[in-house]
Design a protein around this motif. Structure first.
Motif, PDB file in Angstrom:
ATOM      1  N   GLN A  71       0.859  -1.186   0.000  1.00  0.00           N
ATOM      2  CA  GLN A  71       0.000   0.000   0.000  1.00  0.00           C
ATOM      3  C   GLN A  71       0.897   1.237   0.000  1.00  0.00           C
ATOM      4  N   ILE A  72       0.536   2.239  -0.768  1.00  0.00           N
ATOM      5  CA  ILE A  72       1.326   3.468  -0.815  1.00  0.00           C
ATOM      6  C   ILE A  72       0.587   4.563  -0.069  1.00  0.00           C
ATOM      7  N   ILE A  73       1.294   5.182   0.885  1.00  0.00           N
ATOM      8  CA  ILE A  73       0.736   6.259   1.699  1.00  0.00           C
ATOM      9  C   ILE A  73       1.545   7.521   1.399  1.00  0.00           C
ATOM     10  N   LYS A  74       0.869   8.572   1.019  1.00  0.00           N
ATOM     11  CA  LYS A  74       1.527   9.851   0.752  1.00  0.00           C
ATOM     12  C   LYS A  74       1.616  10.608   2.075  1.00  0.00           C
ATOM     13  N   ALA A  75       2.848  10.938   2.492  1.00  0.00           N
ATOM     14  CA  ALA A  75       3.038  11.585   3.793  1.00  0.00           C
ATOM     15  C   ALA A  75       4.234  12.523   3.759  1.00  0.00           C
ATOM     16  N   GLN A  76       4.220  13.472   4.698  1.00  0.00           N
ATOM     17  CA  GLN A  76       5.306  14.437   4.836  1.00  0.00           C
ATOM     18  C   GLN A  76       5.828  14.386   6.273  1.00  0.00           C
ATOM     19  N   PRO A  77       7.134  14.446   6.478  1.00  0.00           N
ATOM     20  CA  PRO A  77       7.676  14.431   7.842  1.00  0.00           C
ATOM     21  C   PRO A  77       7.196  15.645   8.634  1.00  0.00           C
ATOM     22  N   LYS A  78       6.695  15.382   9.825  1.00  0.00           N
ATOM     23  CA  LYS A  78       6.255  16.467  10.701  1.00  0.00           C
ATOM     24  C   LYS A  78       7.345  16.803  11.702  1.00  0.00           C
ATOM     25  N   ASP A  79       8.009  15.766  12.224  1.00  0.00           N
ATOM     26  CA  ASP A  79       9.047  15.966  13.222  1.00  0.00           C
ATOM     27  C   ASP A  79       9.934  14.728  13.255  1.00  0.00           C
ATOM     28  N   TYR A  80      11.129  14.903  13.790  1.00  0.00           N
ATOM     29  CA  TYR A  80      12.017  13.763  14.018  1.00  0.00           C
ATOM     30  C   TYR A  80      12.846  14.033  15.263  1.00  0.00           C
ATOM     31  N   GLN A  81      13.209  12.960  15.950  1.00  0.00           N
ATOM     32  CA  GLN A  81      14.012  13.064  17.154  1.00  0.00           C
ATOM     33  C   GLN A  81      15.422  12.567  16.870  1.00  0.00           C
ATOM     34  N   MET A  82      16.401  13.269  17.438  1.00  0.00           N
ATOM     35  CA  MET A  82      17.799  12.912  17.265  1.00  0.00           C
ATOM     36  C   MET A  82      18.408  12.573  18.623  1.00  0.00           C
ATOM     37  N   ASP A  83      19.388  11.671  18.629  1.00  0.00           N
ATOM     38  CA  ASP A  83      20.137  11.351  19.835  1.00  0.00           C
ATOM     39  C   ASP A  83      20.971  12.572  20.204  1.00  0.00           C
ATOM     40  N   ARG A  84      20.933  12.968  21.464  1.00  0.00           N
ATOM     41  CA  ARG A  84      21.615  14.192  21.897  1.00  0.00           C
ATOM     42  C   ARG A  84      23.132  14.075  21.847  1.00  0.00           C
ATOM     43  N   VAL A  85      23.642  12.889  22.050  1.00  0.00           N
ATOM     44  CA  VAL A  85      25.089  12.704  22.091  1.00  0.00           C
ATOM     45  C   VAL A  85      25.641  12.330  20.717  1.00  0.00           C
ATOM     46  N   LYS A  86      25.064  11.313  20.098  1.00  0.00           N
ATOM     47  CA  LYS A  86      25.580  10.803  18.825  1.00  0.00           C
ATOM     48  C   LYS A  86      25.087  11.591  17.616  1.00  0.00           C
ATOM     49  N   ASP A  87      24.005  12.381  17.780  1.00  0.00           N
ATOM     50  CA  ASP A  87      23.403  13.155  16.698  1.00  0.00           C
ATOM     51  C   ASP A  87      22.944  12.255  15.553  1.00  0.00           C
ATOM     52  N   THR A  88      22.306  11.146  15.927  1.00  0.00           N
ATOM     53  CA  THR A  88      21.746  10.209  14.956  1.00  0.00           C
ATOM     54  C   THR A  88      20.227  10.177  15.124  1.00  0.00           C
ATOM     55  N   PRO A  89      19.485   9.894  14.061  1.00  0.00           N
ATOM     56  CA  PRO A  89      18.021   9.873  14.162  1.00  0.00           C
ATOM     57  C   PRO A  89      17.520   8.715  15.019  1.00  0.00           C
ATOM     58  N   LEU A  90      16.493   9.010  15.845  1.00  0.00           N
ATOM     59  CA  LEU A  90      15.895   8.007  16.722  1.00  0.00           C
ATOM     60  C   LEU A  90      14.460   7.657  16.330  1.00  0.00           C
ATOM     61  N   HIS A  91      13.709   8.644  15.801  1.00  0.00           N
ATOM     62  CA  HIS A  91      12.295   8.435  15.530  1.00  0.00           C
ATOM     63  C   HIS A  91      11.814   9.504  14.542  1.00  0.00           C
ATOM     64  N   VAL A  92      10.851   9.139  13.695  1.00  0.00           N
ATOM     65  CA  VAL A  92      10.280  10.086  12.735  1.00  0.00           C
ATOM     66  C   VAL A  92       8.770  10.035  12.820  1.00  0.00           C
ATOM     67  N   ASP A  93       8.132  11.216  12.810  1.00  0.00           N
ATOM     68  CA  ASP A  93       6.676  11.336  12.741  1.00  0.00           C
ATOM     69  C   ASP A  93       6.307  11.876  11.378  1.00  0.00           C
ATOM     70  N   PHE A  94       5.403  11.173  10.693  1.00  0.00           N
ATOM     71  CA  PHE A  94       4.906  11.604   9.392  1.00  0.00           C
ATOM     72  C   PHE A  94       3.445  11.980   9.533  1.00  0.00           C
ATOM     73  N   ILE A  95       2.989  12.902   8.696  1.00  0.00           N
ATOM     74  CA  ILE A  95       1.569  13.249   8.645  1.00  0.00           C
ATOM     75  C   ILE A  95       1.076  12.983   7.221  1.00  0.00           C
ATOM     76  N   ARG A  96      -0.062  12.326   7.116  1.00  0.00           N
ATOM     77  CA  ARG A  96      -0.602  11.971   5.809  1.00  0.00           C
ATOM     78  C   ARG A  96      -0.997  13.224   5.029  1.00  0.00           C
ATOM     79  N   VAL A  97      -0.783  13.165   3.735  1.00  0.00           N
ATOM     80  CA  VAL A  97      -1.184  14.242   2.839  1.00  0.00           C
ATOM     81  C   VAL A  97      -2.448  13.782   2.129  1.00  0.00           C
ATOM     82  N   ALA A  98      -3.534  14.534   2.332  1.00  0.00           N
ATOM     83  CA  ALA A  98      -4.813  14.128   1.750  1.00  0.00           C
ATOM     84  C   ALA A  98      -4.944  14.625   0.321  1.00  0.00           C
TER      85      ALA A  98
END
Length: 98
Positions: A71-98
């Motif tokens: 299934q294809i879902i059209k979405a745009q990143p709303k926010d992402y969390q980064m590790d404070r020490v390593k500066d690597t991504p930890l989590h991404v929040d997407f919001i659907r584009v209607a």
């Protein structure tokens, strides 16, 4: 607005700190897709792909076609969390584009 890019994702059955840590150890990042009056969908995305998209610039202004179980879902990143020490991504929040 930038071009539409495709991301491959895998649906997650478990959520929480333990399962997210296990995903990160396996080279994936937990993500959630919200919005469009539909229930939230927990997915996992390849770590390296997300890392290069974030540091490549324009990540939050890009619309993605996220492919989950055929299934294809059209979405745009709303926010992402980064590790404070390593500066690597930890989590991404997407919001659907209607």
């Amino acid at each position: 607005m930038s071009e539409v890019k495709t991301l491959k994702a895998v649906k997650r059955e478990r959520a929480g700190k333990g399962s997210s840590r296990a995903l990160r150890n396996d080279g994936q990042i937990p993500a959630v897709i919200y919005g469009d009056k539909q229930p939230a969908l927990s997915v996992a995305i390849d770590y390296k792909t997300v890392y290069y998209l974030i540091y490549g610039g324009g990540f939050k202004s890009t619309v993605f076609n996220i492919e989950v179980d055929g299934q294809i879902i059209k979405a745009q990143p709303k926010d992402y969390q980064m590790d404070r020490v390593k500066d690597t991504p930890l989590h991404v929040d997407f919001i659907r584009v209607a």
